[in-house]
Design an enzyme around this catalytic site. Structure first.
Site, PDB file in Angstrom:
ATOM      1  CG  ASN A  10     143.664  42.708   4.447  1.00  0.00           C
ATOM      2  OD1 ASN A  10     144.367  42.072   3.729  1.00  0.00           O
ATOM      3  ND2 ASN A  10     142.636  43.193   4.441  1.00  0.00           N
ATOM      4  CD1 TRP A  11     150.174  42.247   5.328  1.00  0.00           C
ATOM      5  CD2 TRP A  11     151.491  40.479   4.336  1.00  0.00           C
ATOM      6  NE1 TRP A  11     151.336  41.619   6.215  1.00  0.00           N
ATOM      7  CE2 TRP A  11     151.890  40.777   5.747  1.00  0.00           C
ATOM      8  CE3 TRP A  11     152.137  39.621   3.405  1.00  0.00           C
ATOM      9  CZ2 TRP A  11     153.041  40.027   6.000  1.00  0.00           C
ATOM     10  CZ3 TRP A  11     153.153  38.841   4.015  1.00  0.00           C
ATOM     11  CH2 TRP A  11     153.583  38.979   5.161  1.00  0.00           C
ATOM     12  CE  LYS A  12     143.155  46.532   3.140  1.00  0.00           C
ATOM     13  NZ  LYS A  12     142.506  47.719   2.820  1.00  0.00           N
ATOM     14  CG  HIS A  95     138.255  43.964   3.855  1.00  0.00           C
ATOM     15  ND1 HIS A  95     138.397  44.854   2.910  1.00  0.00           N
ATOM     16  CD2 HIS A  95     139.249  44.236   4.680  1.00  0.00           C
ATOM     17  CE1 HIS A  95     138.875  45.730   3.468  1.00  0.00           C
ATOM     18  NE2 HIS A  95     139.515  45.421   4.646  1.00  0.00           N
ATOM     19  CD  GLU A  97     139.967  46.957   0.583  1.00  0.00           C
ATOM     20  OE1 GLU A  97     140.473  46.022   0.461  1.00  0.00           O
ATOM     21  OE2 GLU A  97     140.281  47.936   1.124  1.00  0.00           O
ATOM     22  CD  GLU A 167     138.880  46.503   8.582  1.00  0.00           C
ATOM     23  OE1 GLU A 167     139.772  46.602   9.106  1.00  0.00           O
ATOM     24  OE2 GLU A 167     138.509  45.882   7.531  1.00  0.00           O
ATOM     25  N   GLY A 173     141.953  53.007   4.681  1.00  0.00           N
ATOM     26  CA  GLY A 173     142.972  53.601   3.743  1.00  0.00           C
ATOM     27  C   GLY A 173     142.894  54.992   3.624  1.00  0.00           C
ATOM     28  CB  SER A 213     143.662  55.039   9.018  1.00  0.00           C
ATOM     29  OG  SER A 213     143.029  55.156   7.532  1.00  0.00           O
ATOM     30  N   GLY A 234     145.705  47.505   7.724  1.00  0.00           N
ATOM     31  CA  GLY A 234     145.910  47.348   6.335  1.00  0.00           C
ATOM     32  C   GLY A 234     147.415  47.881   5.831  1.00  0.00           C
ATOM     33  N   GLY A 235     147.481  49.217   5.371  1.00  0.00           N
ATOM     34  CA  GLY A 235     148.591  49.862   5.020  1.00  0.00           C
ATOM     35  C   GLY A 235     149.698  49.728   5.926  1.00  0.00           C
TER      36      GLY A 235
END
Ligand code: PGA
Length: 250
Positions: A10-12, A95, A97, A167, A173, A213, A234-235
């Site tokens: 997930n490149w956000k 998600h 967010e 998640e 993150g 993470s 993600g990251g």
């Protein structure tokens, strides 16, 4: 039964088109022959560029969100028809967010889930508790409610195109990861929820990714657990060097 592993990036809200293209090209080369299922979810503006690069490879094209309406006067939203037009195959919905920063509730997410499935897309439905909910002993309850409400009205045959992603919000993150044991316990619980809703076969089949993470250093231990069938990253998905070792684990 053995379920396939499914690893998604997930490149956000990162990357311009040229940056996204560079990463996608490198993933196509490095994941060629990889034995798991793969997906990348770039931002909307990069979908067409990345779609052209991953086409014909073993990497699926995903979007990170979608409007709950098919089309119409919805300024700033992106419709399922527009996503399909770009070759999008799957969409991440619910998600944390979206839930917490943009206040999406289970009803809205459920509308999106049903719309995406009706149009033939695959769905990654994210669930997960806040730290305060975990500390109050509510992690299972929260995940159950999000699963039941998110999937309301989804048929057992459509469920075949749904992946769940657990998640825990406190692990996203933050560098904090749930222990493999804690994560597996929630995955097992959620699989039980699916069994209650759809029967044992569907519960055995459904893929439940872990997210929060995930990195090369913890991915293999997490995915070694019985009920953890992949990762939503993600990251660590923003660079080939950090994503490829996760994607090629095992
Ligand atoms: P993270 O994000 O890997 O950076 O924690 C995971 C996600 O939000 O899907």
């Amino acid at each position: 039964m053995t379920r396939p592993y499914y690893i998604a990036g997930n490149w956000k809200m990162h990357k311009t088109r040229s940056e996204a293209a560079e990463l996608a090209k490198s993933l196509v080369v490095q994941l060629k022959g990889g034995k798991h299922t793969y997906l990348v979810a770039p931002g909307f503006t990069c979908l067409e560029t990345v779609g052209a690069i991953v086409k014909g490879s073993n990497i699926l094209l995903g979007a990170q969100n979608m409007a709950s309406e098919e089309q119409g006067a919805h300024t700033g939203e992106v419709s399922v028809l527009q996503l399909k037009d770009l070759g999008v195959q799957a969409v991440i919905l619910g998600h944390s967010e979206r839930r917490h920063t943009y206040k999406e509730d289970d009803e809205l997410i459920n509308k999106k889930v049903k719309l995406a499935l009706r149009h033939g897309l695959e769905v990654i439905l994210c669930i997960g508790e806040l730290l305060s909910e975990r500390e109050a002993g509510q992690a299972e309850n929260v995940c159950e409610t999000q699963t039941v409400k998110g999937l309301a009205g989804v048929s057992v045959s459509d469920l075949e195109r749904v992946t769940l992603a657990y998640e825990p919000v406190w692990a996203i993150g933050t560098g904090k990861t749930a222990t493999p044991e804690d994560a597996d316990a929630i995955h097992a619980y959620v699989r039980g929820v699916i069994a209650k809703l759809y029967g044992k076969d569907a519960a055995e089949k459904i893929i439940i990714q872990y997210g929060g993470s995930v990195k090369a250093e913890n991915a293999a231990q997490l995915m070694a657990k019985e009920n953890i069938d992949g990762a939503l990253v993600g990251g660590a998905s923003l660079k080939a060097d950090t994503f490829v070792p996760i994607a090629l684990f095992g």
